[in-house]
Structure formats: C-alpha cells, structure tokens
Design an enzyme around this catalytic site. Structure first.
Site, PDB file in Angstrom:
ATOM      1  N   SER A 133      45.600 -11.888 -55.701  1.00  0.00           N
ATOM      2  CA  SER A 133      44.378 -11.717 -56.486  1.00  0.00           C
ATOM      3  C   SER A 133      43.130 -11.782 -55.609  1.00  0.00           C
ATOM      4  CB  SER A 133      44.275 -12.810 -57.544  1.00  0.00           C
ATOM      5  OG  SER A 133      45.445 -12.857 -58.317  1.00  0.00           O
TER       6      SER A 133
HETATM    7  N1  SAH Z   1      49.264 -15.787 -57.901  1.00  0.00           N
HETATM    8  C1  SAH Z   1      49.649 -14.761 -56.950  1.00  0.00           C
HETATM    9  C2  SAH Z   1      49.333 -13.355 -57.434  1.00  0.00           C
HETATM   10  C3  SAH Z   1      50.022 -13.013 -58.673  1.00  0.00           C
HETATM   11  S1  SAH Z   1      50.530 -11.323 -58.837  1.00  0.00           S
HETATM   12  C4  SAH Z   1      49.017 -14.984 -55.595  1.00  0.00           C
HETATM   13  O1  SAH Z   1      48.225 -15.925 -55.447  1.00  0.00           O
HETATM   14  O2  SAH Z   1      49.341 -14.249 -54.670  1.00  0.00           O
HETATM   15  C5  SAH Z   1      51.592 -11.598 -60.215  1.00  0.00           C
HETATM   16  C6  SAH Z   1      52.959 -12.116 -59.833  1.00  0.00           C
HETATM   17  O3  SAH Z   1      53.627 -12.457 -61.037  1.00  0.00           O
HETATM   18  C7  SAH Z   1      53.820 -11.059 -59.161  1.00  0.00           C
HETATM   19  O4  SAH Z   1      54.304 -11.538 -57.948  1.00  0.00           O
HETATM   20  C8  SAH Z   1      54.944 -10.826 -60.168  1.00  0.00           C
HETATM   21  O5  SAH Z   1      56.184 -10.518 -59.572  1.00  0.00           O
HETATM   22  C9  SAH Z   1      54.982 -12.155 -60.886  1.00  0.00           C
HETATM   23  N2  SAH Z   1      55.600 -12.127 -62.217  1.00  0.00           N
HETATM   24  C10 SAH Z   1      55.489 -11.168 -63.178  1.00  0.00           C
HETATM   25  N3  SAH Z   1      56.200 -11.511 -64.270  1.00  0.00           N
HETATM   26  C11 SAH Z   1      56.750 -12.726 -64.003  1.00  0.00           C
HETATM   27  C12 SAH Z   1      57.616 -13.598 -64.736  1.00  0.00           C
HETATM   28  N4  SAH Z   1      58.053 -13.303 -65.953  1.00  0.00           N
HETATM   29  N5  SAH Z   1      57.989 -14.763 -64.168  1.00  0.00           N
HETATM   30  C13 SAH Z   1      57.593 -15.082 -62.908  1.00  0.00           C
HETATM   31  N6  SAH Z   1      56.787 -14.296 -62.167  1.00  0.00           N
HETATM   32  C14 SAH Z   1      56.371 -13.126 -62.703  1.00  0.00           C
END
Ligand code: SAH
Length: 216
Positions: free
Chosen positions: A62
């Site tokens: 992000s």
């Molecule tokens: N917080 C992260 C960025 C998030 S991007 C950082 O600091 O880098 C969103 C992430 O959520 C992605 O890696 C995606 O694979 C994950 N994601 C999406 N659906 C999910 C789920 N049901 N359970 C766990 N992770 C999930």
C-alpha cells in the site's frame, strides 16, 4: 540501531505530515522501518515515494500515506493484540508491530507469507506472526479476541464473524466496496450497545479473495 535519514526519507516524513498524519508514534514507526526491504528489488529507488507498488503474486504494497492513516485510525496502545488480514509484503504488519504488543497477520499466498515472515525476522520484529491462511474464513484464525483488526484487502462487506473477534472497545478498519473500483475505508468500534460504524476516506485496495491461493 537508529535509522539513517537520507534526504528522501526526510521528504517522506514531510509529505506524510503535510497530508495530515500527526501522531508522532506513527510517524516514527514509518521513519524507522526500511520500506526498501519490503518492495521488489527493481523498485528500491521508489521505496520512499508516496505510492503503492507491485509485489509478487500480482498484489501491492500500500501507499505509505494509507498505511500511516489506517494505523493512526486504529489508535494503538502498547499492550494491544492486533490481527491483520492481508500480510502482502509485511510492511503494514511491521508498522503495527512497533506500536503494539503482538501482531498476527494472515496471507493467502504462500510466497508472500514466506517472504513477509523472512523480512520481519531479519529486521528482528519478533512480535509478529505470519500465517498462511484465509482471513475471510474467520473460524480458522487462531487466538483472539483482538483489540484491533485491520483488513488490507477490499471486502464487499465486513464479515460479521470477524467483528465478533473484537474485544469490547475494539476497533476494526477495512476497505469496503466493490472489488474493482473505489472502496470506502470503514472504521467499526465495538461498544456496549453494539457496533458503531464510521466512513473515513475513499481508497483502492486489491480484493480479498476466499481460500488459500492455489498458485504459489
Ligand atoms: N498489507 C500489505 C498489503 C496488502 S495487499 C502490505 O503491507 O504489504 C492485500 C493482500 O491481501 C494481498 O497480499 C492478498 O493476497 C491478501 N489477501 C486477499 N484476500 C485474502 C484473504 N482472504 N486472506 C488473507 N489474505 C488475503
């Protein structure tokens, strides 16, 4: 060891302040954490720009402003236990880990979960646990209740079962809205009377998807 402060890092702090981040503990956490460790090698020179960047598995780290803003809105205390859904690079978890007692972060891609775990370990942030799993399948999330919950992938609605994992007085933050488009960051506070919802700002997150990813 104190973080070095090259000019780009000072500009980074300044731009966060200008955009309205005022919590010194949040600003200090972002200053301390080497974001270059969390981005792709080819993007290292962009690590202190205020923008989201692509990471493995088609996901994103992000934008720093959004990380700072969400963290500020969580109103963390040193003794809090925090759950994050969507570990991605591990950057948001790293920020949280500086401001609370314990972080559990869940990621559905093995590659990302493993990468985040290694980075956080190498940095010595040993109060973070990274789990491979589906954060939407709340019954599989161990531990809790949590003082704070942060969802960093877009959900069409906040799962009721996730709200039930909040401590009384707890706060959950999540981007709520369509998977491909603009979502609204929502803050939900658990009160004696129930759940109080507040709309914060518009954001764009990658979607939260069900199940552990079959691809790595
Ligand atoms: N917080 C992260 C960025 C998030 S991007 C950082 O600091 O880098 C969103 C992430 O959520 C992605 O890696 C995606 O694979 C994950 N994601 C999406 N659906 C999910 C789920 N049901 N359970 C766990 N992770 C999930």
């Amino acid at each position: 060891m104190a973080a070095q402060n090259p000019p780009e890092k000072m500009m980074f702090q300044l731009s966060l302040r200008r955009r309205g981040i005022s919590d010194q503990t949040v600003l200090r956490a972002l200053e301390e954490i080497p974001r270059e460790t969390f981005v792709e090698a080819a993007d290292r020179d962009q690590a202190y720009r205020d923008s989201a960047l692509g990471i493995a598995c088609g996901q994103t780290i992000s934008q720093p402003f959004v990380v700072a803003y969400m963290t500020e809105q969580l109103q963390l205390h040193k003794d809090h236990r925090v759950l994050e859904i969507g570990a991605g690079s591990g950057y948001q978890a790293a920020v949280l880990s500086r401001l609370c007692r314990q972080v559990l972060t869940i990621e559905r891609y093995r590659t990302l979960a493993d990468g985040a775990r290694v980075r956080l370990e190498q940095l010595g942030y040993d109060n973070v646990e990274v789990l491979l799993g589906d954060g939407l399948d709340t019954a599989t999330i161990p531990g809790g209740p949590f003082d704070r919950i942060i969802v960093t992938a877009a959900v069409e609605q906040i799962p009721e079962a996730l709200l039930q994992r909040l401590e009384p007085g707890g706060i959950l933050i999540a981007p709520v809205g369509p998977h491909h488009g603009t979502q609204t960051l929502m803050r939900v506070t658990r009160t004696d009377a129930g759940f109080e919802r507040k709309e914060l700002v518009d954001v764009r997150f990658v979607p939260a998807l069900p199940g552990i990813a079959r691809e790595l």
